[in-house]
Design a protein around this motif. Structure first.
Motif, PDB file in Angstrom:
ATOM      1  N   VAL A 110       0.859  -1.195   0.000  1.00 23.20           N
ATOM      2  CA  VAL A 110       0.000   0.000   0.000  1.00 23.20           C
ATOM      3  C   VAL A 110       0.892   1.241   0.000  1.00 23.20           C
ATOM      4  O   VAL A 110       0.647   2.204  -0.743  1.00 23.20           O
ATOM      5  N   LEU A 111       1.944   1.221   0.814  1.00 23.20           N
ATOM      6  CA  LEU A 111       2.896   2.338   0.835  1.00 23.20           C
ATOM      7  C   LEU A 111       3.618   2.465  -0.503  1.00 23.20           C
ATOM      8  O   LEU A 111       3.741   3.565  -1.049  1.00 23.20           O
ATOM      9  N   VAL A 112       4.091   1.360  -1.034  1.00 20.27           N
ATOM     10  CA  VAL A 112       4.785   1.378  -2.323  1.00 20.27           C
ATOM     11  C   VAL A 112       3.866   1.949  -3.403  1.00 20.27           C
ATOM     12  O   VAL A 112       4.267   2.806  -4.196  1.00 20.27           O
ATOM     13  N   ASP A 113       2.624   1.500  -3.420  1.00 19.16           N
ATOM     14  CA  ASP A 113       1.660   1.952  -4.419  1.00 19.16           C
ATOM     15  C   ASP A 113       1.405   3.457  -4.323  1.00 19.16           C
ATOM     16  O   ASP A 113       1.223   4.127  -5.334  1.00 19.16           O
ATOM     17  N   SER A 114       1.423   3.981  -3.112  1.00 24.65           N
ATOM     18  CA  SER A 114       1.138   5.413  -2.945  1.00 24.65           C
ATOM     19  C   SER A 114       2.375   6.293  -3.166  1.00 24.65           C
ATOM     20  O   SER A 114       2.236   7.455  -3.537  1.00 24.65           O
ATOM     21  N   LEU A 115       3.587   5.761  -2.978  1.00 23.36           N
ATOM     22  CA  LEU A 115       4.801   6.579  -3.069  1.00 23.36           C
ATOM     23  C   LEU A 115       5.503   6.517  -4.422  1.00 23.36           C
ATOM     24  O   LEU A 115       6.066   7.512  -4.872  1.00 23.36           O
ATOM     25  N   ALA A 116       5.506   5.360  -5.059  1.00 27.63           N
ATOM     26  CA  ALA A 116       6.211   5.192  -6.332  1.00 27.63           C
ATOM     27  C   ALA A 116       5.351   5.710  -7.479  1.00 27.63           C
ATOM     28  O   ALA A 116       4.116   5.747  -7.385  1.00 27.63           O
ATOM     29  N   ASP A 117       5.996   6.085  -8.567  1.00 31.86           N
ATOM     30  CA  ASP A 117       5.249   6.482  -9.758  1.00 31.86           C
ATOM     31  C   ASP A 117       4.634   5.268 -10.443  1.00 31.86           C
ATOM     32  O   ASP A 117       3.595   5.372 -11.089  1.00 31.86           O
ATOM     33  N   ASP A 118       5.269   4.109 -10.294  1.00 32.80           N
ATOM     34  CA  ASP A 118       4.739   2.863 -10.838  1.00 32.80           C
ATOM     35  C   ASP A 118       5.427   1.707 -10.127  1.00 32.80           C
ATOM     36  O   ASP A 118       6.510   1.877  -9.567  1.00 32.80           O
ATOM     37  N   TRP A 119       4.811   0.541 -10.135  1.00 33.53           N
ATOM     38  CA  TRP A 119       5.430  -0.654  -9.569  1.00 33.53           C
ATOM     39  C   TRP A 119       4.751  -1.861 -10.177  1.00 33.53           C
ATOM     40  O   TRP A 119       3.661  -1.766 -10.747  1.00 33.53           O
ATOM     41  N   GLY A 120       5.399  -3.002 -10.056  1.00 35.53           N
ATOM     42  CA  GLY A 120       4.806  -4.228 -10.562  1.00 35.53           C
ATOM     43  C   GLY A 120       5.689  -5.424 -10.265  1.00 35.53           C
ATOM     44  O   GLY A 120       6.693  -5.320  -9.553  1.00 35.53           O
ATOM     45  N   THR A 121       5.300  -6.559 -10.831  1.00 32.60           N
ATOM     46  CA  THR A 121       6.044  -7.804 -10.651  1.00 32.60           C
ATOM     47  C   THR A 121       6.209  -8.461 -12.011  1.00 32.60           C
ATOM     48  O   THR A 121       5.481  -8.148 -12.956  1.00 32.60           O
ATOM     49  N   GLY A 122       7.152  -9.366 -12.082  1.00 28.74           N
ATOM     50  CA  GLY A 122       7.342 -10.113 -13.313  1.00 28.74           C
ATOM     51  C   GLY A 122       8.218 -11.311 -13.075  1.00 28.74           C
ATOM     52  O   GLY A 122       8.803 -11.478 -12.002  1.00 28.74           O
ATOM     53  N   PRO A 123       8.317 -12.166 -14.089  1.00 26.74           N
ATOM     54  CA  PRO A 123       9.209 -13.329 -13.982  1.00 26.74           C
ATOM     55  C   PRO A 123      10.648 -12.878 -14.128  1.00 26.74           C
ATOM     56  O   PRO A 123      10.926 -11.756 -14.546  1.00 26.74           O
ATOM     57  N   ARG A 124      11.542 -13.728 -13.756  1.00 26.19           N
ATOM     58  CA  ARG A 124      12.964 -13.465 -13.967  1.00 26.19           C
ATOM     59  C   ARG A 124      13.612 -14.707 -14.552  1.00 26.19           C
ATOM     60  O   ARG A 124      13.005 -15.781 -14.533  1.00 26.19           O
ATOM     61  N   ASP A 125      14.802 -14.547 -15.073  1.00 24.21           N
ATOM     62  CA  ASP A 125      15.517 -15.712 -15.576  1.00 24.21           C
ATOM     63  C   ASP A 125      15.787 -16.630 -14.400  1.00 24.21           C
ATOM     64  O   ASP A 125      16.299 -16.200 -13.374  1.00 24.21           O
ATOM     65  N   GLY A 126      15.451 -17.885 -14.549  1.00 26.23           N
ATOM     66  CA  GLY A 126      15.664 -18.839 -13.462  1.00 26.23           C
ATOM     67  C   GLY A 126      14.502 -18.835 -12.490  1.00 26.23           C
ATOM     68  O   GLY A 126      13.390 -18.432 -12.798  1.00 26.23           O
ATOM     69  N   LEU A 127      14.782 -19.241 -11.291  1.00 18.70           N
ATOM     70  CA  LEU A 127      13.796 -19.389 -10.234  1.00 18.70           C
ATOM     71  C   LEU A 127      13.362 -18.037  -9.690  1.00 18.70           C
ATOM     72  O   LEU A 127      14.184 -17.155  -9.481  1.00 18.70           O
TER      73      LEU A 127
END
Length: 136
Positions: A100-117
């Motif tokens: 909730v803090l990240v969502d209100s403070l950052a201009d954008d945020w998200g998640t995604g896969p990465r190479d490997g685990l």
């Protein structure tokens, strides 16, 4: 041209402060002076999530900082498969406010896969326009 730095951290509570210090040292201080508290709070929340929920025991997590002319991007990579979810905690909940803090403070945020685990959770902050000479 992008400037980039990255560092791996142990899955330990003490690594959260080390991740904050790493990001502060990697930033061009003058550009982000007015948002440094927002940036480091977001790093704290993402690193805390990596330690508590993301990286299995014995794994490290990685913090990557990238800056170009228009954008600061901070990524936290961990070996956990579960994606963080933005929740709406009740007033008496003791946890669940980090994103909730990240969502209100950052201009954008998200998640995604990465190479490997695992996954990457990222936050972005727009690089502020330089002040006009008459504004200084």
């Amino acid at each position: 041209m992008d400037d980039q730095a990255e560092l791996r951290f142990n899955r330990a509570a003490a690594s959260v402060g080390k991740a904050r210090a790493f990001v502060r040292a990697a930033l061009p201080a003058a550009q982000f002076r007015e948002r440094i508290d927002d940036i480091t709070l977001c790093v704290s929340e993402l690193a805390t999530n990596a330690v508590r929920h993301g990286s299995p025991a014995g794994h490290l997590f990685l913090v990557r900082v990238s800056v170009n002319e228009s954008l600061l991007r901070i990524e936290v990579h961990d070996a956990g498969e579960s994606r963080p979810v933005l929740r709406v905690p009740a007033d008496d909940d003791l946890t669940g406010r980090g994103l909730v803090l990240v969502d209100s403070l950052a201009d954008d945020w998200g998640t995604g896969p990465r190479d490997g685990l695992g996954k990457v959770v990222w936050v972005e902050f727009k690089v502020p326009e330089p002040a006009a000479p008459w504004d200084q």
